[in-house]
Design a protein around this motif. Structure first.
Motif, PDB file in Angstrom:
ATOM      1  N   ARG A   1       0.874  -1.189   0.000  1.00  0.00           N
ATOM      2  CA  ARG A   1       0.000   0.000   0.000  1.00  0.00           C
ATOM      3  C   ARG A   1       0.900   1.225   0.000  1.00  0.00           C
ATOM      4  O   ARG A   1       1.978   1.198   0.579  1.00  0.00           O
ATOM      5  CB  ARG A   1      -0.827   0.055   1.304  1.00  0.00           C
ATOM      6  N   ASP A   2       0.405   2.298  -0.583  1.00  0.00           N
ATOM      7  CA  ASP A   2       1.101   3.576  -0.522  1.00  0.00           C
ATOM      8  C   ASP A   2       0.306   4.490   0.397  1.00  0.00           C
ATOM      9  O   ASP A   2      -0.889   4.705   0.179  1.00  0.00           O
ATOM     10  CB  ASP A   2       1.188   4.180  -1.937  1.00  0.00           C
ATOM     11  N   CYS A   3       0.964   4.973   1.441  1.00  0.00           N
ATOM     12  CA  CYS A   3       0.288   5.873   2.401  1.00  0.00           C
ATOM     13  C   CYS A   3       1.092   7.163   2.510  1.00  0.00           C
ATOM     14  O   CYS A   3       1.317   7.689   3.599  1.00  0.00           O
ATOM     15  CB  CYS A   3       0.177   5.219   3.764  1.00  0.00           C
ATOM     16  N   SER A   4       1.553   7.675   1.378  1.00  0.00           N
ATOM     17  CA  SER A   4       2.396   8.874   1.411  1.00  0.00           C
ATOM     18  C   SER A   4       1.603  10.152   1.651  1.00  0.00           C
ATOM     19  O   SER A   4       2.186  11.168   2.022  1.00  0.00           O
ATOM     20  CB  SER A   4       3.162   9.003   0.087  1.00  0.00           C
TER      21      SER A   4
ATOM     22  N   ALA B   1      -3.831   0.916  -2.791  1.00  0.00           N
ATOM     23  CA  ALA B   1      -3.175  -0.365  -3.053  1.00  0.00           C
ATOM     24  C   ALA B   1      -3.426  -0.710  -4.512  1.00  0.00           C
ATOM     25  O   ALA B   1      -4.541  -0.536  -4.995  1.00  0.00           O
ATOM     26  CB  ALA B   1      -3.743  -1.464  -2.154  1.00  0.00           C
ATOM     27  N   PRO B   2      -2.419  -1.193  -5.258  1.00  0.00           N
ATOM     28  CA  PRO B   2      -1.022  -1.273  -4.817  1.00  0.00           C
ATOM     29  C   PRO B   2      -0.361   0.101  -4.845  1.00  0.00           C
ATOM     30  O   PRO B   2      -0.918   1.050  -5.393  1.00  0.00           O
ATOM     31  CB  PRO B   2      -0.399  -2.181  -5.891  1.00  0.00           C
ATOM     32  N   ALA B   3       0.847   0.206  -4.248  1.00  0.00           N
ATOM     33  CA  ALA B   3       1.630   1.434  -4.358  1.00  0.00           C
ATOM     34  C   ALA B   3       2.021   1.547  -5.827  1.00  0.00           C
ATOM     35  O   ALA B   3       2.583   0.602  -6.387  1.00  0.00           O
ATOM     36  CB  ALA B   3       2.865   1.344  -3.478  1.00  0.00           C
TER      37      ALA B   3
ATOM     38  N   GLU C   1       2.757   8.424  -7.339  1.00  0.00           N
ATOM     39  CA  GLU C   1       4.160   8.409  -6.910  1.00  0.00           C
ATOM     40  C   GLU C   1       4.619   9.703  -6.244  1.00  0.00           C
ATOM     41  O   GLU C   1       5.809  10.045  -6.275  1.00  0.00           O
ATOM     42  CB  GLU C   1       5.095   8.041  -8.076  1.00  0.00           C
ATOM     43  N   THR C   2       3.699  10.457  -5.619  1.00  0.00           N
ATOM     44  CA  THR C   2       4.112  11.661  -4.889  1.00  0.00           C
ATOM     45  C   THR C   2       4.753  11.238  -3.566  1.00  0.00           C
ATOM     46  O   THR C   2       4.444  10.181  -3.024  1.00  0.00           O
ATOM     47  CB  THR C   2       2.914  12.582  -4.605  1.00  0.00           C
ATOM     48  N   ASP C   3       5.648  12.089  -3.019  1.00  0.00           N
ATOM     49  CA  ASP C   3       6.357  11.704  -1.794  1.00  0.00           C
ATOM     50  C   ASP C   3       5.594  12.133  -0.537  1.00  0.00           C
ATOM     51  O   ASP C   3       4.519  12.726  -0.622  1.00  0.00           O
ATOM     52  CB  ASP C   3       7.807  12.226  -1.812  1.00  0.00           C
TER      53      ASP C   3
END
Ligand code: ADP
Length: 460
Positions: free
Chosen positions: A240-243, A255-257, A446-448
């Motif tokens: 998962r991406d939780c940025s 999800a997905p990252a 894809e941001t940080d």
């Protein structure tokens, strides 16, 4: 039969679960229990006496006043409620007592199954230096820096920082909730940063122990969900991406990252599952990583169910809470790694009772609550029209989750779901989510971890 006893299966069987939590997660766990044919005992504080999930519980026990310390965090009251209502197990949800090793031990000592990992695993992962050491030993990639507490003398500390290379981050071994951390950009600031953080750690976490690691400047937060049983089986269920975070609090998860090469993800996922087997982990857990320039760096492990577990449920088709309860009963996993597949893309928006841009809490009565429905839409919430949001607890009132074949389709679906959500009588952060799902950078992916705060600053 004897084999089953030896494996601990029979001793761990239960038919009634006390859910030691409140809000959306209490209802989520209750639903899983009912699906498995388990009786549920819900506890509540005085402020939650009218909780809507009361009607569907088999028993409902008031355990104390609104203040969490006197109710949801009151171990003796929770254990007494469990015994008096005939529960055989306690599900702690997230927050409150979920990562309290002493409570897990007390529950087991009282003859109750704690639905979570062994207390020893909770304890190791609660000490960030011990956690890092365990990860290095099992081959999980970590942020560069020693797996030891910082010494006292500044000459040795300076030598460690020089070895890592600036910028570095000083972190409290007992830290949590995004507190007890300080970034240091050059040697001149090191001494003060260490002494201030040490004092903070001593006061806030009861231990002055600190450690140091490389400060990564533009990472994403990517995490791996794992699931393990008592029979030596461990699987990872994707990433998962939780940025999208504000003050280290997650706001949107997916999800997905996006954009992570499958081979890199598979390698780190396997490392996580192997690490679980090596440390004797049981139940659900999450390995949190920073991801930068194509590399994963472990930062911590959460030894409980997480708020964002639904996005993985949507992409994997696996009911993580049902699996967690089955494992707690001593049963083997119903799936092997080869059965785990990721389908499509899922997002979750955390709907909070707060001002969308100042973030001031907004408790009070909800005069109208309407949630979206339709293909690929899931809403996890305990609130309905007339519900009163208490000022005593976390402001999360609903999770809006969507699933679609591609990320772009999921974004469009979330826009519609947000448009079809109406909550009146209190302020919510719905406007923030609506604006975010129009932000070109977020929509591109894809941001940080700094993106949301920068975006908020630019809107001021
Ligand atoms: P906590 O337990 O308080 O949540 P974590 O170790 O998970 O602490 O770190 C919280 C956040 O702090 C991370 O999500 C990240 O934003 C930032 N952070 C922690 N360690 C680093 C690091 N080495 N480099 C850059 N940012 C970091």
């Amino acid at each position: 039969m004897i084999a089953a006893v030896e494996k601990g299966e029979i001793g761990r069987r239960f038919d009634t679960v006390l859910i030691a939590n409140r809000g959306e997660i209490a209802l989520r766990v209750q639903r899983a229990c009912r699906e498995l044919g388990l009786r549920t005992v819900m506890v509540c504080s005085d402020a939650d006496r009218d909780a809507p999930y009361r009607a569907t519980a088999d028993a409902f026990v008031c355990i104390g006043p609104a203040a969490p310390g006197q109710s949801y965090l009151n171990q003796a009251a929770v254990l007494l409620a469990a015994r008096s209502a005939g529960a055989g197990a306690i599900h702690p949800g997230y927050g409150f007592l979920s990562e309290n090793a002493g409570f897990a031990e007390a529950a087991e000592a009282a003859g109750l199954v704690f639905v979570g990992p062994p207390a020893s695993a909770i304890r190791t992962m609660g000490d960030k230096i011990a956690a890092k050491r365990a990860m290095i030993e099992t081959g999980v990639p970590c942020v560069p820096g020693p797996d030891e507490a910082l010494p006292d003398d500044i000459a040795s500390i300076t030598a460690i920082a020089d070895g890592i290379g600036y910028p570095v981050i000083i972190k409290a071994a007992g830290g949590g909730g995004g507190r007890g951390m300080r970034v240091v950009h050059d040697a001149s600031a090191l001494k003060d940063a260490v002494s201030v953080t040490r004092e903070e750690a001593r006061r806030a976490f009861g231990t002055p122990e600190l450690y140091m690691e490389k400060f990564l400047q533009h990472p994403r937060h990517v995490e791996i969900q794992v699931l393990c049983d008592d029979h030596g089986n461990a699987v990872w269920l994707g990433h998962r991406d939780c940025s999208m975070q504000r003050r280290h609090q997650k706001v949107v998860e997916e999800a997905p990252a996006p954009g992570i090469p499958a081979e890199i993800a598979a390698a780190v996922g396997k490392r996580c599952a192997d690490a679980c087997q090596q440390i004797g982990y049981r139940g659900v857990g999450t390995f949190e990583f920073l991801f930068e320039n194509g590399e994963f760096y472990f930062i911590e492990m959460n030894t409980r169910l997480q708020v964002e577990h639904p996005v993985t449920e949507m992409t994997s088709g696996i009911d993580i809470v049902c699996e967690q309860l089955r494992v707690a009963q001593g049963l083997p996993l119903t799936l092997a790694q080869a059965d785990v597949r990721a389908h499509g893309h899922a997002f979750e928006c955390r709907i909070n009772a707060e001002d969308p841009f100042t973030f001031a809490a907004s408790p009070g009565r909800i005069t109208a609550a309407e949630f979206p429905s339709g293909p690929g839409i899931r809403v996890d919430t305990h609130v309905t029209t007339g519900y009163k949001v208490s000022p005593h607890y976390d402001s999360l009132i609903a999770k809006l989750i969507v699933h679609a074949p591609t990320r772009d389709q999921a974004i469009r679906r979330m826009r519609l779901a947000l448009a079809d959500t109406r909550i009146e009588g209190i302020s919510t952060n719905l406007a923030l989510h609506r604006a975010l799902f129009e932000d070109p950078a977020f929509c591109a992916g894809e941001t940080d971890i700094h993106h949301l705060e920068k975006w908020l600053d630019e809107r001021k």
